[in-house]
Write a protein that holds these residues in place. Structure first.
Motif, PDB file in Angstrom:
ATOM      1  N   PRO A  41      -9.972  -4.296   2.286  1.00  0.00           N
ATOM      2  CA  PRO A  41      -8.533  -4.731   2.724  1.00  0.00           C
ATOM      3  C   PRO A  41      -7.458  -3.541   2.946  1.00  0.00           C
ATOM      4  O   PRO A  41      -7.607  -2.419   2.331  1.00  0.00           O
ATOM      5  N   LEU A  42      -6.353  -3.903   3.666  1.00  0.00           N
ATOM      6  CA  LEU A  42      -5.332  -2.974   3.832  1.00  0.00           C
ATOM      7  C   LEU A  42      -4.238  -3.708   3.214  1.00  0.00           C
ATOM      8  O   LEU A  42      -3.649  -5.021   3.760  1.00  0.00           O
ATOM      9  N   PHE A  43      -3.424  -3.241   2.466  1.00  0.00           N
ATOM     10  CA  PHE A  43      -2.248  -3.918   1.746  1.00  0.00           C
ATOM     11  C   PHE A  43      -0.994  -3.344   2.187  1.00  0.00           C
ATOM     12  O   PHE A  43      -0.747  -2.326   2.255  1.00  0.00           O
ATOM     13  N   LEU A  44      -0.303  -4.475   3.037  1.00  0.00           N
ATOM     14  CA  LEU A  44       1.096  -3.903   3.413  1.00  0.00           C
ATOM     15  C   LEU A  44       1.970  -4.432   2.225  1.00  0.00           C
ATOM     16  O   LEU A  44       2.269  -5.842   2.284  1.00  0.00           O
ATOM     17  N   ASP A  45       2.377  -3.706   1.472  1.00  0.00           N
ATOM     18  CA  ASP A  45       3.065  -3.879   0.206  1.00  0.00           C
ATOM     19  C   ASP A  45       4.618  -3.860   0.514  1.00  0.00           C
ATOM     20  O   ASP A  45       5.049  -2.925   0.360  1.00  0.00           O
ATOM     21  N   ILE A  46       5.093  -4.902   0.469  1.00  0.00           N
ATOM     22  CA  ILE A  46       6.577  -5.008   0.610  1.00  0.00           C
ATOM     23  C   ILE A  46       7.154  -5.091  -0.755  1.00  0.00           C
ATOM     24  O   ILE A  46       8.347  -4.368  -1.057  1.00  0.00           O
ATOM     25  N   GLU A  47       6.668  -5.905  -1.762  1.00  0.00           N
ATOM     26  CA  GLU A  47       7.327  -5.720  -3.031  1.00  0.00           C
ATOM     27  C   GLU A  47       6.790  -4.898  -4.075  1.00  0.00           C
ATOM     28  O   GLU A  47       7.220  -4.835  -5.193  1.00  0.00           O
ATOM     29  N   ILE A  86      -6.062  -7.831   6.424  1.00  0.00           N
ATOM     30  CA  ILE A  86      -4.557  -7.266   6.149  1.00  0.00           C
ATOM     31  C   ILE A  86      -3.908  -8.019   5.057  1.00  0.00           C
ATOM     32  O   ILE A  86      -4.004  -9.404   5.356  1.00  0.00           O
ATOM     33  N   VAL A  87      -3.432  -7.578   4.180  1.00  0.00           N
ATOM     34  CA  VAL A  87      -2.802  -8.432   3.034  1.00  0.00           C
ATOM     35  C   VAL A  87      -1.346  -8.145   3.112  1.00  0.00           C
ATOM     36  O   VAL A  87      -0.761  -6.844   3.059  1.00  0.00           O
ATOM     37  N   ILE A  88      -0.522  -8.920   3.403  1.00  0.00           N
ATOM     38  CA  ILE A  88       0.915  -8.796   3.374  1.00  0.00           C
ATOM     39  C   ILE A  88       1.406  -9.386   2.135  1.00  0.00           C
ATOM     40  O   ILE A  88       1.302 -10.607   1.923  1.00  0.00           O
ATOM     41  N   ASP A  89       1.910  -8.417   1.176  1.00  0.00           N
ATOM     42  CA  ASP A  89       2.400  -8.791  -0.103  1.00  0.00           C
ATOM     43  C   ASP A  89       3.482  -8.634  -0.526  1.00  0.00           C
ATOM     44  O   ASP A  89       4.066  -7.417  -0.431  1.00  0.00           O
TER      45      ASP A  89
END
Length: 94
Positions: free
Chosen positions: A20-26, A60-63
């Motif tokens: 996984p690749l986390f696209l960490d917004i929060e 791809i993880v959009i968090d």
């Protein structure tokens, strides 16, 4: 897609997905040992997804997606405001 109330373990669960690749917004995944990018605005998110698709990451993880929606709304409103201002200048109204 994972959906659930906050603090039930969605991020931790997603960290177990294949590469996984986390696209960490929060900024909620800092406690995990994962590949992550901190995302500050909609344009960064779009660019990160575009780049991530060319890598060997499998997930791809959009968090989180609700925070991504807020970024999209903010970008749209800013773009619309700028377009209206430019139109008024062009019309000699400003």
């Amino acid at each position: 897609m994972l959906y659930g109330v906050e603090s039930v373990g969605k991020t931790t669960f997603a960290s177990q997905f294949p590469k996984p690749l986390f696209l960490d917004i929060e900024q909620g995944s800092a406690h995990l040992d994962i590949d992550r990018a901190e995302i500050k605005d909609w344009k960064e998110l779009v660019a990160a997804v575009t780049i991530a698709k060319t890598t060997d990451f499998k997930t791809i993880v959009i968090d989180s997606i609700d925070w991504a929606e807020r970024l999209a709304q903010e970008d749209l409103l800013a773009t619309t405001k700028n377009l209206r201002r430019r139109f008024r200048l062009w019309q000699g109204m400003d």
